[in-house]
Motif scaffolding. Structure first.
Motif, PDB file in Angstrom:
ATOM      1  N   ASN A   1       0.831  -1.213   0.000  1.00 29.57           N
ATOM      2  CA  ASN A   1       0.000   0.000   0.000  1.00 29.57           C
ATOM      3  C   ASN A   1       0.869   1.270   0.000  1.00 29.57           C
ATOM      4  OD1 ASN A   1      -2.278  -1.721   0.227  1.00 29.57           O
ATOM      5  ND2 ASN A   1      -2.066  -1.724   2.450  1.00 29.57           N
ATOM      6  N   PRO A   2       1.605   1.526  -1.075  1.00 29.35           N
ATOM      7  CA  PRO A   2       2.517   2.683  -1.126  1.00 29.35           C
ATOM      8  C   PRO A   2       1.798   3.997  -0.848  1.00 29.35           C
ATOM      9  CG  PRO A   2       2.859   1.239  -3.017  1.00 29.35           C
ATOM     10  CD  PRO A   2       1.608   0.767  -2.328  1.00 29.35           C
ATOM     11  N   LEU A   3       2.477   4.872  -0.133  1.00 32.56           N
ATOM     12  CA  LEU A   3       1.940   6.193   0.182  1.00 32.56           C
ATOM     13  C   LEU A   3       2.414   7.235  -0.815  1.00 32.56           C
ATOM     14  CD1 LEU A   3       2.458   6.146   4.062  1.00 32.56           C
ATOM     15  CD2 LEU A   3       0.397   5.532   2.777  1.00 32.56           C
ATOM     16  N   LEU A   4       3.701   7.262  -1.061  1.00 36.91           N
ATOM     17  CA  LEU A   4       4.268   8.209  -2.021  1.00 36.91           C
ATOM     18  C   LEU A   4       4.103   7.674  -3.438  1.00 36.91           C
ATOM     19  CD1 LEU A   4       7.458   9.238  -0.076  1.00 36.91           C
ATOM     20  CD2 LEU A   4       5.942  10.884  -1.178  1.00 36.91           C
ATOM     21  N   PRO A   5       3.972   8.567  -4.426  1.00 37.22           N
ATOM     22  CA  PRO A   5       3.887   8.123  -5.824  1.00 37.22           C
ATOM     23  C   PRO A   5       5.155   7.385  -6.237  1.00 37.22           C
ATOM     24  CG  PRO A   5       3.262  10.441  -5.599  1.00 37.22           C
ATOM     25  CD  PRO A   5       3.863  10.035  -4.294  1.00 37.22           C
ATOM     26  N   GLN A   6       5.039   6.536  -7.224  1.00 37.50           N
ATOM     27  CA  GLN A   6       6.182   5.768  -7.700  1.00 37.50           C
ATOM     28  C   GLN A   6       7.043   6.564  -8.681  1.00 37.50           C
ATOM     29  OE1 GLN A   6       6.758   2.567  -6.255  1.00 37.50           O
ATOM     30  NE2 GLN A   6       5.207   3.611  -5.010  1.00 37.50           N
TER      31      GLN A   6
ATOM     32  N   ASN B   1       7.169  16.205  -6.276  1.00 39.09           N
ATOM     33  CA  ASN B   1       6.062  17.158  -6.181  1.00 39.09           C
ATOM     34  C   ASN B   1       5.290  16.969  -4.878  1.00 39.09           C
ATOM     35  OD1 ASN B   1       4.702  19.323  -7.559  1.00 39.09           O
ATOM     36  ND2 ASN B   1       2.981  17.941  -7.897  1.00 39.09           N
ATOM     37  N   ALA B   2       5.089  15.720  -4.491  1.00 43.81           N
ATOM     38  CA  ALA B   2       4.386  15.437  -3.233  1.00 43.81           C
ATOM     39  C   ALA B   2       5.185  15.972  -2.052  1.00 43.81           C
ATOM     40  CB  ALA B   2       4.162  13.935  -3.084  1.00 43.81           C
ATOM     41  N   ARG B   3       6.496  15.812  -2.079  1.00 42.82           N
ATOM     42  CA  ARG B   3       7.337  16.327  -0.996  1.00 42.82           C
ATOM     43  C   ARG B   3       7.261  17.855  -0.935  1.00 42.82           C
ATOM     44  NH1 ARG B   3      11.235  12.173  -2.982  1.00 42.82           N
ATOM     45  NH2 ARG B   3      11.287  10.496  -1.424  1.00 42.82           N
ATOM     46  N   PHE B   4       7.245  18.491  -2.103  1.00 40.54           N
ATOM     47  CA  PHE B   4       7.145  19.953  -2.150  1.00 40.54           C
ATOM     48  C   PHE B   4       5.874  20.425  -1.471  1.00 40.54           C
ATOM     49  CE2 PHE B   4       5.226  23.668  -4.087  1.00 40.54           C
ATOM     50  CZ  PHE B   4       6.230  24.610  -3.985  1.00 40.54           C
ATOM     51  N   TRP B   5       4.739  19.809  -1.815  1.00 35.46           N
ATOM     52  CA  TRP B   5       3.467  20.251  -1.266  1.00 35.46           C
ATOM     53  C   TRP B   5       3.324  19.870   0.202  1.00 35.46           C
ATOM     54  CZ3 TRP B   5       0.788  24.007  -3.114  1.00 35.46           C
ATOM     55  CH2 TRP B   5       0.890  24.314  -4.467  1.00 35.46           C
TER      56      TRP B   5
ATOM     57  N   GLU C   1      -6.998   6.555  -4.146  1.00 35.35           N
ATOM     58  CA  GLU C   1      -6.665   6.003  -2.841  1.00 35.35           C
ATOM     59  C   GLU C   1      -5.933   7.053  -2.018  1.00 35.35           C
ATOM     60  OE1 GLU C   1      -7.675   3.081  -1.897  1.00 35.35           O
ATOM     61  OE2 GLU C   1      -8.421   2.381  -3.853  1.00 35.35           O
ATOM     62  N   ILE C   2      -6.043   6.937  -0.703  1.00 37.33           N
ATOM     63  CA  ILE C   2      -5.342   7.871   0.180  1.00 37.33           C
ATOM     64  C   ILE C   2      -3.838   7.691   0.022  1.00 37.33           C
ATOM     65  CG2 ILE C   2      -4.897   8.499   2.578  1.00 37.33           C
ATOM     66  CD1 ILE C   2      -7.649   7.609   3.276  1.00 37.33           C
ATOM     67  N   GLY C   3      -3.127   8.794  -0.088  1.00 38.47           N
ATOM     68  CA  GLY C   3      -1.681   8.756  -0.224  1.00 38.47           C
ATOM     69  C   GLY C   3      -0.999   9.689   0.759  1.00 38.47           C
ATOM     70  N   TYR C   4       0.261   9.907   0.506  1.00 44.92           N
ATOM     71  CA  TYR C   4       1.126  10.699   1.381  1.00 44.92           C
ATOM     72  C   TYR C   4       0.566  12.089   1.655  1.00 44.92           C
ATOM     73  CZ  TYR C   4       5.493  13.243   2.532  1.00 44.92           C
ATOM     74  OH  TYR C   4       6.457  14.030   3.104  1.00 44.92           O
ATOM     75  N   LEU C   5       0.172  12.806   0.618  1.00 46.40           N
ATOM     76  CA  LEU C   5      -0.316  14.174   0.806  1.00 46.40           C
ATOM     77  C   LEU C   5      -1.651  14.217   1.544  1.00 46.40           C
ATOM     78  CD1 LEU C   5       0.456  16.394  -2.320  1.00 46.40           C
ATOM     79  CD2 LEU C   5       1.318  16.596   0.016  1.00 46.40           C
ATOM     80  N   ASP C   6      -2.480  13.230   1.324  1.00 43.53           N
ATOM     81  CA  ASP C   6      -3.747  13.175   2.067  1.00 43.53           C
ATOM     82  C   ASP C   6      -3.487  13.048   3.561  1.00 43.53           C
ATOM     83  OD1 ASP C   6      -5.730  12.944  -0.251  1.00 43.53           O
ATOM     84  OD2 ASP C   6      -4.337  11.318  -0.667  1.00 43.53           O
ATOM     85  N   ILE C   7      -2.491  12.239   3.915  1.00 39.79           N
ATOM     86  CA  ILE C   7      -2.132  12.071   5.318  1.00 39.79           C
ATOM     87  C   ILE C   7      -1.559  13.360   5.884  1.00 39.79           C
ATOM     88  CG2 ILE C   7      -0.536  10.866   6.872  1.00 39.79           C
ATOM     89  CD1 ILE C   7      -0.852   8.403   5.074  1.00 39.79           C
TER      90      ILE C   7
END
Length: 220
Positions: free
Chosen positions: A80-85, A92-96, A147-153
């Motif tokens: 169930n990966p959180l960060l995009p592959q 981009n996810a880390r930036f936001w 699906e819920i991911g890193y940024l949602d958390i």
């Protein structure tokens, strides 16, 4: 994958982030509640730099700071990966994520504790940050897609904790008219099992942040 312990306090949304991630990953863990007015020796030894929660203990290793812990969890437990592959999407996810913590969270806090002539300006600054986040979720169910991911958390404090900060700060920020996409995302997120199952009682959150609000205001 070994023993996992979480030093945390229920009212803190950075701590909630870690619980959500562990539950999404299906990782069993021991929750060790901390009293931040009387911090345990284990916490002080585990996080001697900042002396705060959350702290993850895994097989004798200690990891502090919620964003760092989230990445550790994602890299340690691959399901169930959180960060995009994709590397660009990950960056981009880390930036936001940093934007959320450094602009949105701090901006809302400053608007809440502000008094007098500066309050209007502080609220406007917080609204501008939330507007940028609203654009990021436009057309999507979650920041991570379906699906819920890193940024949602990372942004998961908004549906529950933001309302408490609005109440204490005598302000209204997140409305469906002002931020329709962020508002709908908030409704979606609150219906997911990992989030709704790990929410502290509202009264305890109000008490938790009231202490900080009153302290900051007494210093101005």
């Amino acid at each position: 994958m070994g023993e996992v312990k979480l030093l945390a306090t229920n009212e803190s949304f950075p701590c909630a982030r870690i619980e959500w991630a562990l539950k999404i990953k299906g990782v069993e863990y021991e929750y060790m509640k901390e009293n931040l007015l009387n911090k345990s020796d284990l916490l002080l030894q585990s996080n001697p730099v900042y002396k705060k929660v959350p702290v993850l203990l895994h097989n004798g290793l200690t990891i502090a700071e919620s964003l760092v812990i989230l990445e550790y969890i994602d890299e340690t437990w691959k399901q169930n990966p959180l960060l995009p592959q994709d590397p660009y999407d990950r960056a981009n996810a880390r930036f936001w994520a940093r934007f959320i913590d450094e602009k949105c969270v701090i901006g809302v806090w400053k608007a809440g504790v502000a008094q007098g002539e500066g309050k209007g300006e502080a609220i406007q600054s917080a609204l501008e940050s939330l507007a940028l986040l609203d654009k990021q979720i436009e057309g999507k169910k979650y920041f991570g897609g379906e699906e819920i991911g890193y940024l949602d958390i990372v942004a998961g404090w908004i549906p529950y904790w933001l309302n408490v900060l609005e109440q204490l700060g005598d302000m209204e920020l997140l409305t469906p008219q002002r931020f329709p996409h962020l508002h709908q995302w908030s409704l979606n997120l609150m219906q997911t099992a990992p989030v709704k199952d790990c929410l502290p009682p509202r009264d305890s959150v109000v008490d938790y942040f009231s202490f900080g609000f009153n302290y900051v205001r007494s210093m101005t």
